[in-house]
Write an enzyme that holds these catalytic residues in place. Structure first.
Site, PDB file in Angstrom:
ATOM      1  N   HIS A 289       0.859  -1.190   0.000  1.00 32.35           N
ATOM      2  CA  HIS A 289       0.000   0.000   0.000  1.00 32.35           C
ATOM      3  C   HIS A 289       0.900   1.248   0.000  1.00 32.35           C
ATOM      4  O   HIS A 289       1.949   1.262   0.643  1.00 32.35           O
ATOM      5  CB  HIS A 289      -0.912  -0.006   1.238  1.00 32.35           C
ATOM      6  CG  HIS A 289      -1.966   1.048   1.172  1.00 32.35           C
ATOM      7  ND1 HIS A 289      -1.704   2.375   1.435  1.00 32.35           N
ATOM      8  CD2 HIS A 289      -3.286   0.981   0.844  1.00 32.35           C
ATOM      9  CE1 HIS A 289      -2.817   3.081   1.273  1.00 32.35           C
ATOM     10  NE2 HIS A 289      -3.787   2.257   0.910  1.00 32.35           N
TER      11      HIS A 289
ATOM     12  N   GLU B 288      -3.841   2.521  -7.464  1.00 36.55           N
ATOM     13  CA  GLU B 288      -4.217   3.643  -6.597  1.00 36.55           C
ATOM     14  C   GLU B 288      -3.276   4.821  -6.863  1.00 36.55           C
ATOM     15  O   GLU B 288      -2.149   4.846  -6.341  1.00 36.55           O
ATOM     16  CB  GLU B 288      -4.093   3.237  -5.124  1.00 36.55           C
ATOM     17  CG  GLU B 288      -4.907   2.030  -4.746  1.00 36.55           C
ATOM     18  CD  GLU B 288      -5.178   1.997  -3.233  1.00 36.55           C
ATOM     19  OE1 GLU B 288      -6.342   2.132  -2.867  1.00 36.55           O
ATOM     20  OE2 GLU B 288      -4.228   1.865  -2.457  1.00 36.55           O
TER      21      GLU B 288
HETATM   22  C1  PEP Z   1      -6.679   3.543   0.284  1.00 35.07           C
HETATM   23  O1  PEP Z   1      -6.020   3.964   1.211  1.00 35.07           O
HETATM   24  O2  PEP Z   1      -6.423   2.425  -0.193  1.00 35.07           O
HETATM   25  C2  PEP Z   1      -7.734   4.383  -0.237  1.00 35.07           C
HETATM   26  C3  PEP Z   1      -8.163   4.168  -1.451  1.00 35.07           C
HETATM   27  O3  PEP Z   1      -8.203   5.351   0.601  1.00 35.07           O
HETATM   28  P1  PEP Z   1      -9.342   6.430   0.241  1.00 35.07           P
HETATM   29  O4  PEP Z   1     -10.518   5.677  -0.303  1.00 35.07           O
HETATM   30  O5  PEP Z   1      -9.634   7.103   1.534  1.00 35.07           O
HETATM   31  O6  PEP Z   1      -8.758   7.332  -0.783  1.00 35.07           O
END
Ligand code: PEP
Length: 259
Positions: free
Chosen positions: A104, A170
């Protein structure tokens, strides 16, 4: 159902036949949301969509005991030893985890997790039978320099992509509500990245490997993201802590599945 090639006279092909939607709740360093453990809460598994929660290590056992599908937010590549404060993949498995997050961006940034370390985590997870969700994504600096594709390619380069794993794309700059000085991530941009990531997978894994989107997914934007052809679910932080928001995202996912 999306239009596509016909695999049978009357059954149009749908990506959902190869890839079940996965909605993952990353609770990070927060307590279990109110009511989440109760029967009928929106965090319970469904027959048509995978719902997985990632609680703190202390809460994993209770979540799994009440029937939630659980994952660890982190697992160490080594099976045991002198690693104060860490936890092994085997321990996660033994207390009921089925999944584990690897790499992550918050851990890459604050715990120095490198691509090499993440590849070792993934191998260790697979070894004990945990399903890894590998998080990748570019920073805003990478994107400004138009290096977002190079970055995710580099992050994927050491992984055994022929294995049974899930990828979570992400964009770092879009996580946790994003940054008011930066544009919000769009579903179109994300679809392009997901398509690119899929193209990097071995041919025989492209169809079944799930690629989740993560970065401020919420009820207001979930439909747009989840409706993209190469977005197979969401890794959700902030909005997953609010059962009302989470249930709405799950409802949207179910609606898309039925449409
Ligand atoms: C995450 O930390 O994986 C994430 C997507 O957080 P958020 O939805 O708060 O952006």
């Amino acid at each position: 159902m999306k239009a596509g090639i016909l695999i049978h006279d009357s059954i149009p092909y749908s990506r959902y036949m190869s890839r079940r939607l996965l909605i993952a709740a990353n609770w990070k360093m927060n307590v279990v949301p109110t009511g989440a453990l109760e029967k009928g809460s929106p965090y319970h598994p469904l027959s048509d969509i995978d719902i997985v929660v990632f609680p703190t290590f202390l809460d994993i056992l209770e979540c799994s005991t009440v029937g939630l599908m659980v994952g660890g937010q982190y697992g160490h590549p080594e099976s045991q030893g002198a690693h104060t404060g860490d936890i092994s993949m085997a321990i996660l498995k033994n207390i009921g985890c089925r999944y584990v997050l690897c790499g992550h961006s918050e851990r890459r940034a604050s715990h120095g997790e490198t691509d090499e370390f993440v590849a070792e985590q993934v191998a260790a997870a697979l070894e004990v039978g945990l399903h890894p969700i590998v998080c990748i994504g570019e920073t805003w600096e990478d994107r400004k320099k138009k290096k977002e594709k190079a970055k995710v390619e580099e992050q994927l380069s050491l992984l055994s992509l022929g294995s049974d794993l899930t990828i979570a794309y992400e964009p770092v700059w879009a996580i946790s509500g994003g940054d008011p000085d930066k544009p919000a991530a769009t579903a179109d941009d994300s679809q392009q990245m997901h398509e690119f990531i899929r193209s990097l997978l071995p041919k025989d894994r492209q169809e079944q490997t799930r690629i989740l989107y993560g970065g401020s997914m919420k009820p207001e934007n979930a439909r747009e993201f989840l409706n993209q052809e190469d977005i197979d679910g969401g890794l959700i932080g902030g909005a997953s802590l609010d059962p009302k928001k989470f249930v709405e995202i799950v409802r949207i996912a179910e609606e898309l599945l039925m449409s």
